[in-house]
Design a protein around this motif. Structure first.
Motif, mmCIF file in Angstrom:
data_model
loop_
_atom_site.group_PDB
_atom_site.id
_atom_site.type_symbol
_atom_site.label_atom_id
_atom_site.label_comp_id
_atom_site.label_asym_id
_atom_site.label_seq_id
_atom_site.Cartn_x
_atom_site.Cartn_y
_atom_site.Cartn_z
ATOM 1 N N ARG A 39 -4.678 -17.702 -7.455
ATOM 2 C CA ARG A 39 -3.882 -16.569 -7.020
ATOM 3 C C ARG A 39 -4.800 -15.455 -6.505
ATOM 4 O O ARG A 39 -5.807 -15.115 -7.139
ATOM 5 C CB ARG A 39 -3.071 -16.034 -8.198
ATOM 6 C CG ARG A 39 -2.060 -14.959 -7.812
ATOM 7 C CD ARG A 39 -1.315 -14.492 -9.047
ATOM 8 N NE ARG A 39 -2.184 -13.665 -9.889
ATOM 9 C CZ ARG A 39 -2.172 -12.333 -9.894
ATOM 10 N NH1 ARG A 39 -1.310 -11.678 -9.148
ATOM 11 N NH2 ARG A 39 -3.001 -11.655 -10.656
ATOM 12 N N VAL A 40 -4.444 -14.901 -5.358
ATOM 13 C CA VAL A 40 -5.145 -13.722 -4.847
ATOM 14 C C VAL A 40 -4.142 -12.572 -4.924
ATOM 15 O O VAL A 40 -3.093 -12.612 -4.272
ATOM 16 C CB VAL A 40 -5.608 -13.923 -3.392
ATOM 17 C CG1 VAL A 40 -6.279 -12.657 -2.860
ATOM 18 C CG2 VAL A 40 -6.576 -15.102 -3.306
ATOM 19 N N ALA A 41 -4.435 -11.557 -5.756
ATOM 20 C CA ALA A 41 -3.505 -10.436 -5.921
ATOM 21 C C ALA A 41 -3.407 -9.643 -4.623
ATOM 22 O O ALA A 41 -4.385 -9.550 -3.867
ATOM 23 C CB ALA A 41 -3.977 -9.538 -7.060
ATOM 24 N N THR A 42 -2.227 -9.073 -4.371
ATOM 25 C CA THR A 42 -2.035 -8.312 -3.136
ATOM 26 C C THR A 42 -3.040 -7.164 -3.026
ATOM 27 O O THR A 42 -3.607 -6.927 -1.956
ATOM 28 C CB THR A 42 -0.599 -7.736 -3.085
ATOM 29 O OG1 THR A 42 0.311 -8.809 -3.379
ATOM 30 C CG2 THR A 42 -0.286 -7.171 -1.722
ATOM 31 N N GLN A 63 2.380 -8.205 3.520
ATOM 32 C CA GLN A 63 3.603 -9.011 3.512
ATOM 33 C C GLN A 63 3.921 -9.532 4.909
ATOM 34 O O GLN A 63 4.303 -10.693 5.087
ATOM 35 C CB GLN A 63 4.774 -8.181 3.004
ATOM 36 C CG GLN A 63 4.850 -8.134 1.485
ATOM 37 C CD GLN A 63 5.971 -7.223 0.981
ATOM 38 O OE1 GLN A 63 6.833 -6.822 1.763
ATOM 39 N NE2 GLN A 63 5.929 -6.909 -0.297
ATOM 40 N N GLY A 64 3.751 -8.640 5.881
ATOM 41 C CA GLY A 64 3.993 -9.046 7.270
ATOM 42 C C GLY A 64 3.033 -10.142 7.721
ATOM 43 O O GLY A 64 3.436 -11.119 8.366
ATOM 44 N N ARG A 70 2.929 -17.909 7.413
ATOM 45 C CA ARG A 70 3.854 -18.979 7.022
ATOM 46 C C ARG A 70 4.559 -19.570 8.238
ATOM 47 O O ARG A 70 4.806 -20.781 8.287
ATOM 48 C CB ARG A 70 4.897 -18.431 6.041
ATOM 49 C CG ARG A 70 4.344 -18.311 4.631
ATOM 50 C CD ARG A 70 5.356 -17.701 3.708
ATOM 51 N NE ARG A 70 4.885 -17.705 2.337
ATOM 52 C CZ ARG A 70 5.290 -16.834 1.422
ATOM 53 N NH1 ARG A 70 6.176 -15.897 1.730
ATOM 54 N NH2 ARG A 70 4.821 -16.903 0.203
ATOM 55 N N GLN A 71 4.846 -18.727 9.220
ATOM 56 C CA GLN A 71 5.486 -19.249 10.431
ATOM 57 C C GLN A 71 4.545 -20.205 11.155
ATOM 58 O O GLN A 71 4.951 -21.220 11.696
ATOM 59 C CB GLN A 71 5.856 -18.091 11.366
ATOM 60 C CG GLN A 71 7.299 -17.643 11.127
ATOM 61 C CD GLN A 71 7.566 -16.259 11.689
ATOM 62 O OE1 GLN A 71 6.768 -15.734 12.467
ATOM 63 N NE2 GLN A 71 8.682 -15.666 11.287
ATOM 64 N N LEU A 72 3.282 -19.869 11.110
ATOM 65 C CA LEU A 72 2.276 -20.664 11.816
ATOM 66 C C LEU A 72 1.951 -21.966 11.073
ATOM 67 O O LEU A 72 1.775 -23.020 11.676
ATOM 68 C CB LEU A 72 1.010 -19.801 11.936
ATOM 69 C CG LEU A 72 0.064 -20.018 13.080
ATOM 70 C CD1 LEU A 72 0.785 -19.934 14.403
ATOM 71 C CD2 LEU A 72 -1.038 -18.937 13.016
ATOM 72 N N THR A 80 4.196 -17.485 -3.143
ATOM 73 C CA THR A 80 4.125 -16.155 -3.757
ATOM 74 C C THR A 80 4.093 -16.354 -5.273
ATOM 75 O O THR A 80 4.902 -17.107 -5.800
ATOM 76 C CB THR A 80 5.375 -15.326 -3.403
ATOM 77 O OG1 THR A 80 5.504 -15.318 -1.977
ATOM 78 C CG2 THR A 80 5.260 -13.900 -3.910
ATOM 79 N N ARG A 81 3.141 -15.735 -5.947
ATOM 80 C CA ARG A 81 3.058 -15.890 -7.409
ATOM 81 C C ARG A 81 2.603 -14.591 -8.050
ATOM 82 O O ARG A 81 1.563 -14.070 -7.698
ATOM 83 C CB ARG A 81 2.101 -17.029 -7.758
ATOM 84 C CG ARG A 81 2.246 -17.502 -9.187
ATOM 85 C CD ARG A 81 1.116 -18.450 -9.570
ATOM 86 N NE ARG A 81 1.159 -19.731 -8.868
ATOM 87 C CZ ARG A 81 0.151 -20.613 -8.927
ATOM 88 N NH1 ARG A 81 -0.935 -20.333 -9.609
ATOM 89 N NH2 ARG A 81 0.253 -21.744 -8.285
ATOM 90 N N ASP A 82 3.344 -14.077 -9.006
ATOM 91 C CA ASP A 82 3.128 -12.810 -9.721
ATOM 92 C C ASP A 82 2.326 -11.782 -8.930
ATOM 93 O O ASP A 82 1.163 -11.545 -9.235
ATOM 94 C CB ASP A 82 2.411 -12.960 -11.088
ATOM 95 C CG ASP A 82 2.373 -14.372 -11.591
ATOM 96 O OD1 ASP A 82 3.436 -14.986 -11.649
ATOM 97 O OD2 ASP A 82 1.262 -14.864 -11.902
ATOM 98 N N GLY A 83 2.971 -11.203 -7.969
ATOM 99 C CA GLY A 83 2.331 -10.116 -7.227
ATOM 100 C C GLY A 83 1.092 -10.555 -6.460
ATOM 101 O O GLY A 83 0.158 -9.782 -6.267
ATOM 102 N N GLY A 84 1.078 -11.814 -6.053
ATOM 103 C CA GLY A 84 -0.065 -12.290 -5.277
ATOM 104 C C GLY A 84 0.313 -13.539 -4.500
ATOM 105 O O GLY A 84 1.491 -13.908 -4.445
ATOM 106 N N TYR A 85 -0.677 -14.190 -3.924
ATOM 107 C CA TYR A 85 -0.411 -15.367 -3.092
ATOM 108 C C TYR A 85 -1.376 -16.488 -3.454
ATOM 109 O O TYR A 85 -2.539 -16.251 -3.796
ATOM 110 C CB TYR A 85 -0.568 -15.014 -1.611
ATOM 111 C CG TYR A 85 0.383 -13.926 -1.172
ATOM 112 C CD1 TYR A 85 1.716 -14.217 -0.902
ATOM 113 C CD2 TYR A 85 -0.052 -12.607 -1.072
ATOM 114 C CE1 TYR A 85 2.599 -13.212 -0.529
ATOM 115 C CE2 TYR A 85 0.822 -11.602 -0.686
ATOM 116 C CZ TYR A 85 2.149 -11.912 -0.419
ATOM 117 O OH TYR A 85 3.014 -10.922 -0.063
ATOM 118 N N VAL A 86 -0.859 -17.724 -3.362
ATOM 119 C CA VAL A 86 -1.706 -18.901 -3.599
ATOM 120 C C VAL A 86 -1.597 -19.808 -2.393
ATOM 121 O O VAL A 86 -0.498 -20.152 -1.968
ATOM 122 C CB VAL A 86 -1.238 -19.686 -4.844
ATOM 123 C CG1 VAL A 86 -2.171 -20.863 -5.108
ATOM 124 C CG2 VAL A 86 -1.168 -18.781 -6.055
#
Ligand SMILES: Nc1ncnc2c1ncn2[C@@H]1O[C@H](COP(=O)(O)OP(=O)(O)O)[C@@H](O)[C@H]1O
Ligand SMILES: [Mg+2]
Length: 382
Positions: A39-42, A63-64, A70-72, A80-86
């Protein structure tokens, strides 16, 4: 999908370039790739993307960017995982992971396989690692680590080349490398050895003086003990500097620790087939654990004396790569020299010299081995 960070950043999906167009999107994706599966926190991403000074709008902007990525790359790629991204990656989708896997496979193998695997690993580099991000704080440590791994891989590949007798071929490359990394003593040592083995003793000693000058001028240090010892050995033309000449021993038939039970009929039958002039390939098949390997070893041991070219054993069981079949065979048969001839030719020539017996275990493990075997049988006349 292929993510490439060993050079300019590129993302390729089935031959189509899908590299994110905007610099911040590229940097975010690179950060997620370097930490794939974690996880990388925002907030952390914001720090990285704005180099420690994120504006108040950073969270929205991220977020944008995630939405655009994700579109790409597909929705499921970034979770999305606890205020971050994996970011999710499959094996070898990231060129860095493939590079590291090849380095691990090369460790502890013989010189032929090492030269092949490391050569392939190094060919993944298209420029400086993380080229687009190496001056960004978030990528600096990884860029430095990959630079170091690359140099270690280069040095190991050159060691393998030297062991295979390719001293003349590596001289130009080493000259360039000592120019780029003049404080790297191992490279200087390899250059000295390559020159010496190419019959250029004076140039080898001159390389030592150049190395010493770099170290003294830059660091105020004398060359390390290994390099000093190498210089003395070159001065005295010490025989241990020469590559062992002639034949490498090859992998002889191993002797099992327990006696063979029964199998008289199979043993006699296999031996009879093996010793017939017109039969050049005998295949033992059967379910795992029924004693194929054991029987093959016994046949080979009892028939070895009838093969003046020697009897050798090569197991393909641990190979996860078809490209390694040929180097493994060459090693087993004791082909030490690199030479200019393709490996298949050297191997065929060796086997054609005098009848030899090669036991290949677990051929079914590498499908491509069958094609190579028929090529080899065609190339090495009976
Ligand atoms: N005839 C035999 N006498 C003694 N031990 C045997 C015999 N055949 C097989 N074994 C032993 O049984 C085990 C499995 O045999 P192995 O040759 O490895 O099978 P396979 O290659 O068919 O999978 C090994 O430990 C081997 O030493
Ligand atoms: Mg077996």
């Amino acid at each position: 999908m292929e993510f490439r960070i060993l050079g300019r950043f590129e993302v390729v999906d089935a031959g189509r370039d899908v590299t994110p167009p905007r610099p911040k999107q590229r940097a975010l994706l690179a950060l997620l790739l370097l930490r794939a599966g974690e996880r990388v926190a925002t907030d952390e991403a914001a720090e990285a993307l704005w180099d420690g000074r994120p504006p108040p709008s950073a969270r929205n902007a991220i977020q944008g960017h995630v939405k655009a990525l994700r579109q790409l790359l597909g929705r499921e790629r970034i979770e999305t995982r606890d205020g971050g991204y994996v970011l999710q990656l499959q094996e070898d989708e990231l060129d860095l992971h493939l590079f590291e896997r090849l380095l691990t496979s090369a460790r502890g193998t013989h010189a032929h396989a090492q030269a092949e695997l490391l050569g392939r690993a190094l060919a993944l580099f298209r420029g400086a690692p993380l080229e687009d991000f190496r001056y960004d704080a978030f990528a600096a440590a990884d860029a430095a680590r990959i630079d170091e791994l690359r140099l270690l891989a280069l040095e190991a590949r050159i060691d393998a080349d030297l062991e295979l007798g390719r001293h003349e071929q590596v001289v130009p490359e080493l000259e360039r490398l000592v120019h780029e990394a003049p404080l790297r003593e191992r490279l200087w040592g390899q250059l000295m050895l390559a020159l010496y083995r190419s019959g250029r003793q004076a140039d080898a000693l001159d390389a030592y003086r150049r190395a010493r000058r770099e170290l003294v001028d830059e660091l105020g240090l004398e060359p390390g003990r290994d390099l000093q010892q190498l210089e003395r050995r070159i001065l005295s033309q010490a025989p241990e500097l020469d590559r062992p000449r002639g034949r490498a021993p090859g992998a002889l038939i191993p002797t099992p620790p327990t006696p063979l039970l029964g199998r008289e009929r199979e043993l006699a039958e296999a031996r009879r087939l093996l010793l017939r002039d017109e039969i050049r390939l005998v295949t033992l098949t059967g379910p795992g654990g029924t004693g194929k390997t054991r029987l093959a070893l016994e046949v080979a041991r009892t028939a070895a004396a009838r093969f003046p070219g020697g009897a050798f054993f090569a197991s393909l069981a641990s190979l996860d790569d078809a490209e390694l079949v040929l180097p493994t065979l060459a090693h087993a048969v004791g082909i030490a020299e690199g030479g200019d001839a393709p490996l298949l030719e050297s191997l065929a020539a060796r086997l054609a010299e005098r009848p030899a017996l090669v036991v290949l275990d677990n051929v079914e493990h590498v499908a491509a081995a069958a094609a190579l075997l028929s090529e080899l049988l065609a190339a090495a006349p009976a």
